[in-house]
Design a protein around this motif. Sequence first.
Motif, PDB file in Angstrom:
ATOM      1  N   GLN A 124       0.833  -1.197   0.000  1.00 39.01           N
ATOM      2  CA  GLN A 124       0.000   0.000   0.000  1.00 39.01           C
ATOM      3  C   GLN A 124       0.871   1.251   0.000  1.00 39.01           C
ATOM      4  O   GLN A 124       1.949   1.267   0.600  1.00 39.01           O
ATOM      5  CB  GLN A 124      -0.902   0.008   1.224  1.00 39.01           C
ATOM      6  CG  GLN A 124      -1.843  -1.180   1.292  1.00 39.01           C
ATOM      7  CD  GLN A 124      -2.857  -1.169   0.153  1.00 39.01           C
ATOM      8  OE1 GLN A 124      -3.737  -0.331   0.116  1.00 39.01           O
ATOM      9  NE2 GLN A 124      -2.717  -2.109  -0.767  1.00 39.01           N
ATOM     10  N   ILE A 125       0.409   2.280  -0.669  1.00 37.53           N
ATOM     11  CA  ILE A 125       1.163   3.523  -0.740  1.00 37.53           C
ATOM     12  C   ILE A 125       0.314   4.661  -0.176  1.00 37.53           C
ATOM     13  O   ILE A 125      -0.884   4.741  -0.447  1.00 37.53           O
ATOM     14  CB  ILE A 125       1.611   3.816  -2.191  1.00 37.53           C
ATOM     15  CG1 ILE A 125       2.421   5.107  -2.265  1.00 37.53           C
ATOM     16  CG2 ILE A 125       0.438   3.848  -3.137  1.00 37.53           C
ATOM     17  CD1 ILE A 125       3.079   5.320  -3.626  1.00 37.53           C
ATOM     18  N   LEU A 126       0.928   5.477   0.642  1.00 32.34           N
ATOM     19  CA  LEU A 126       0.246   6.620   1.239  1.00 32.34           C
ATOM     20  C   LEU A 126       0.399   7.807   0.285  1.00 32.34           C
ATOM     21  O   LEU A 126       1.508   8.269   0.041  1.00 32.34           O
ATOM     22  CB  LEU A 126       0.871   6.946   2.599  1.00 32.34           C
ATOM     23  CG  LEU A 126       0.269   8.129   3.389  1.00 32.34           C
ATOM     24  CD1 LEU A 126      -1.213   7.915   3.636  1.00 32.34           C
ATOM     25  CD2 LEU A 126       1.017   8.304   4.710  1.00 32.34           C
ATOM     26  N   ASN A 162      -7.866  -0.172   3.895  1.00 32.58           N
ATOM     27  CA  ASN A 162      -7.232   1.147   3.937  1.00 32.58           C
ATOM     28  C   ASN A 162      -7.804   2.027   5.050  1.00 32.58           C
ATOM     29  O   ASN A 162      -7.147   2.974   5.484  1.00 32.58           O
ATOM     30  CB  ASN A 162      -7.261   1.856   2.579  1.00 32.58           C
ATOM     31  CG  ASN A 162      -8.607   1.868   1.909  1.00 32.58           C
ATOM     32  OD1 ASN A 162      -9.636   1.621   2.538  1.00 32.58           O
ATOM     33  ND2 ASN A 162      -8.610   2.159   0.625  1.00 32.58           N
ATOM     34  N   HIS A 163      -8.997   1.725   5.525  1.00 33.93           N
ATOM     35  CA  HIS A 163      -9.510   2.417   6.713  1.00 33.93           C
ATOM     36  C   HIS A 163      -8.725   1.996   7.952  1.00 33.93           C
ATOM     37  O   HIS A 163      -8.201   2.839   8.701  1.00 33.93           O
ATOM     38  CB  HIS A 163     -10.997   2.102   6.907  1.00 33.93           C
ATOM     39  CG  HIS A 163     -11.541   2.563   8.221  1.00 33.93           C
ATOM     40  ND1 HIS A 163     -12.389   1.790   8.992  1.00 33.93           N
ATOM     41  CD2 HIS A 163     -11.337   3.703   8.936  1.00 33.93           C
ATOM     42  CE1 HIS A 163     -12.684   2.436  10.104  1.00 33.93           C
ATOM     43  NE2 HIS A 163     -12.064   3.596  10.104  1.00 33.93           N
ATOM     44  N   GLN A 196     -10.833  16.947  -2.990  1.00 39.10           N
ATOM     45  CA  GLN A 196     -11.959  16.981  -2.063  1.00 39.10           C
ATOM     46  C   GLN A 196     -11.611  16.272  -0.756  1.00 39.10           C
ATOM     47  O   GLN A 196     -12.165  16.581   0.303  1.00 39.10           O
ATOM     48  CB  GLN A 196     -13.188  16.310  -2.708  1.00 39.10           C
ATOM     49  CG  GLN A 196     -13.668  16.984  -3.978  1.00 39.10           C
ATOM     50  CD  GLN A 196     -14.124  18.411  -3.740  1.00 39.10           C
ATOM     51  OE1 GLN A 196     -14.785  18.695  -2.741  1.00 39.10           O
ATOM     52  NE2 GLN A 196     -13.776  19.309  -4.645  1.00 39.10           N
ATOM     53  N   VAL A 197     -10.718  15.295  -0.851  1.00 45.42           N
ATOM     54  CA  VAL A 197     -10.182  14.592   0.308  1.00 45.42           C
ATOM     55  C   VAL A 197      -8.665  14.674   0.205  1.00 45.42           C
ATOM     56  O   VAL A 197      -8.108  14.616  -0.892  1.00 45.42           O
ATOM     57  CB  VAL A 197     -10.643  13.115   0.341  1.00 45.42           C
ATOM     58  CG1 VAL A 197     -10.164  12.427   1.608  1.00 45.42           C
ATOM     59  CG2 VAL A 197     -12.156  13.031   0.255  1.00 45.42           C
ATOM     60  N   SER A 198      -7.996  14.816   1.326  1.00 46.04           N
ATOM     61  CA  SER A 198      -6.564  15.136   1.297  1.00 46.04           C
ATOM     62  C   SER A 198      -5.632  13.956   1.040  1.00 46.04           C
ATOM     63  O   SER A 198      -4.585  14.123   0.426  1.00 46.04           O
ATOM     64  CB  SER A 198      -6.160  15.814   2.611  1.00 46.04           C
ATOM     65  OG  SER A 198      -6.834  17.040   2.769  1.00 46.04           O
ATOM     66  N   LEU A 199      -5.985  12.779   1.521  1.00 48.01           N
ATOM     67  CA  LEU A 199      -5.046  11.667   1.407  1.00 48.01           C
ATOM     68  C   LEU A 199      -5.741  10.331   1.576  1.00 48.01           C
ATOM     69  O   LEU A 199      -6.902  10.268   1.988  1.00 48.01           O
ATOM     70  CB  LEU A 199      -3.937  11.784   2.450  1.00 48.01           C
ATOM     71  CG  LEU A 199      -4.309  11.606   3.928  1.00 48.01           C
ATOM     72  CD1 LEU A 199      -3.096  11.130   4.716  1.00 48.01           C
ATOM     73  CD2 LEU A 199      -4.830  12.902   4.522  1.00 48.01           C
ATOM     74  N   MET A 200      -5.018   9.265   1.268  1.00 41.92           N
ATOM     75  CA  MET A 200      -5.508   7.921   1.526  1.00 41.92           C
ATOM     76  C   MET A 200      -4.382   6.915   1.342  1.00 41.92           C
ATOM     77  O   MET A 200      -3.382   7.195   0.665  1.00 41.92           O
ATOM     78  CB  MET A 200      -6.692   7.562   0.619  1.00 41.92           C
ATOM     79  CG  MET A 200      -6.356   7.189  -0.810  1.00 41.92           C
ATOM     80  SD  MET A 200      -7.824   6.717  -1.802  1.00 41.92           S
ATOM     81  CE  MET A 200      -8.409   5.256  -0.930  1.00 41.92           C
ATOM     82  N   PHE A 201      -4.553   5.758   1.932  1.00 43.72           N
ATOM     83  CA  PHE A 201      -3.730   4.595   1.627  1.00 43.72           C
ATOM     84  C   PHE A 201      -4.434   3.871   0.490  1.00 43.72           C
ATOM     85  O   PHE A 201      -5.650   3.676   0.516  1.00 43.72           O
ATOM     86  CB  PHE A 201      -3.663   3.642   2.820  1.00 43.72           C
ATOM     87  CG  PHE A 201      -2.431   3.782   3.659  1.00 43.72           C
ATOM     88  CD1 PHE A 201      -1.171   3.555   3.126  1.00 43.72           C
ATOM     89  CD2 PHE A 201      -2.539   4.120   4.998  1.00 43.72           C
ATOM     90  CE1 PHE A 201      -0.039   3.670   3.911  1.00 43.72           C
ATOM     91  CE2 PHE A 201      -1.415   4.231   5.797  1.00 43.72           C
ATOM     92  CZ  PHE A 201      -0.158   4.010   5.254  1.00 43.72           C
ATOM     93  N   ASN A 202      -3.683   3.445  -0.508  1.00 46.01           N
ATOM     94  CA  ASN A 202      -4.287   2.642  -1.564  1.00 46.01           C
ATOM     95  C   ASN A 202      -3.222   1.754  -2.170  1.00 46.01           C
ATOM     96  O   ASN A 202      -2.022   1.966  -1.977  1.00 46.01           O
ATOM     97  CB  ASN A 202      -4.932   3.523  -2.636  1.00 46.01           C
ATOM     98  CG  ASN A 202      -6.165   2.877  -3.245  1.00 46.01           C
ATOM     99  OD1 ASN A 202      -6.288   1.657  -3.251  1.00 46.01           O
ATOM    100  ND2 ASN A 202      -7.069   3.678  -3.759  1.00 46.01           N
ATOM    101  N   ILE A 219       4.215   9.430  -0.509  1.00 50.37           N
ATOM    102  CA  ILE A 219       5.226   9.738   0.503  1.00 50.37           C
ATOM    103  C   ILE A 219       5.758   8.512   1.247  1.00 50.37           C
ATOM    104  O   ILE A 219       6.808   8.584   1.867  1.00 50.37           O
ATOM    105  CB  ILE A 219       4.700  10.776   1.518  1.00 50.37           C
ATOM    106  CG1 ILE A 219       3.513  10.221   2.324  1.00 50.37           C
ATOM    107  CG2 ILE A 219       4.323  12.075   0.809  1.00 50.37           C
ATOM    108  CD1 ILE A 219       3.125  11.098   3.513  1.00 50.37           C
ATOM    109  N   ALA A 220       5.052   7.382   1.189  1.00 49.94           N
ATOM    110  CA  ALA A 220       5.531   6.191   1.894  1.00 49.94           C
ATOM    111  C   ALA A 220       4.741   4.970   1.450  1.00 49.94           C
ATOM    112  O   ALA A 220       3.591   5.080   1.011  1.00 49.94           O
ATOM    113  CB  ALA A 220       5.415   6.370   3.408  1.00 49.94           C
ATOM    114  N   VAL A 221       5.356   3.795   1.592  1.00 52.37           N
ATOM    115  CA  VAL A 221       4.663   2.526   1.354  1.00 52.37           C
ATOM    116  C   VAL A 221       4.487   1.818   2.691  1.00 52.37           C
ATOM    117  O   VAL A 221       5.303   1.971   3.603  1.00 52.37           O
ATOM    118  CB  VAL A 221       5.425   1.620   0.359  1.00 52.37           C
ATOM    119  CG1 VAL A 221       5.434   2.233  -1.030  1.00 52.37           C
ATOM    120  CG2 VAL A 221       6.851   1.348   0.817  1.00 52.37           C
TER     121      VAL A 221
END
Length: 321
Positions: A124-126, A162-163, A196-202, A219-221
Amino acid sequence: MRAIRIALAALAVALAAPAAAQPYPSKPLRMVIHFPPGGPTDFVGRAVAQKLTDAWGQQVVVDNRPSAGGIVGVESVVRSAPDGHTLLFATGGSMSIAPATGQKLPYDVFKDLAPVSLIVINPQILVLHPSLPANSVKELIALAKAKPGQINYASVGPGSPNHLGMEMLKHMAGIDMVHIPYKGTAPAMTDVLAGQVSLMFNSMPSVLPHVKANKLKGIAVGSAKRSPAAPDIPTVAEAGVPGFEYVTWYGLLVATGTPRPIVDRLNGEVVKMLKEPDLIQRFASQGAEPQSTTPEGLAKFMREEYDRWRKVIQTIGFKPE
């Protein structure tokens, strides 16, 4: 009477013989993917379906069933005829995390499904929208601490990988961010890309192209080691949160009761396809790491993942809605 019974038994054996000798697959197959079209699960699942179609000359029809967090899709396979013609392309979220949350499910993934093989591991990547003034995990944590409850993040729904992965990061980093749930990867990514949303893990397949195009900041995995698909992006652990690890995975399963020879044939085909250079390259270009197992190997892996996420869920105090 005894002679009649013997005759009837002989007739039953004679009638069953053609069915037992019937080749597999004997008709088109259905692969249930419990996520909407267009996301990383769909991407990998359709590639596997096409490979099976090519190998066997029987169409493998993809059936996307994202309703009720994937429960409808999984249940449709559990209730299908155990003949190997209905396949479940499952995720770690449905096979390990959902049971670990204590959510009431109309099936038991460890009893009602027969594992075939692991398919891929997805680091997963942030990712952050460019408008968010942070370029590293340390900067994100500092920003979140300066603005508690003012930064929002997307997921594909409460209790999704991811939640819970982000909640684990929040807990370990001691920060407060707002959860914005979506019904699937595609709509979540649409809003992250739009700011609309700032970030997520995916997972890598759905976000890496956007990172390379500078539409998002990666920025990170979440994996323990850096991903070969993005070797310049540090892990969350080395970037500021020691001990953090979060990946997702996909696997192939069928209904319990499916004859072992059919399970073995499916497994053999998966092992074979995951060694093919074109599929390896296709997955690797998106950051997905092919990894097959034996049926027993997948069963063991599922149980280990269940135990790991159960501890995380208890630590952060998550309860299903």
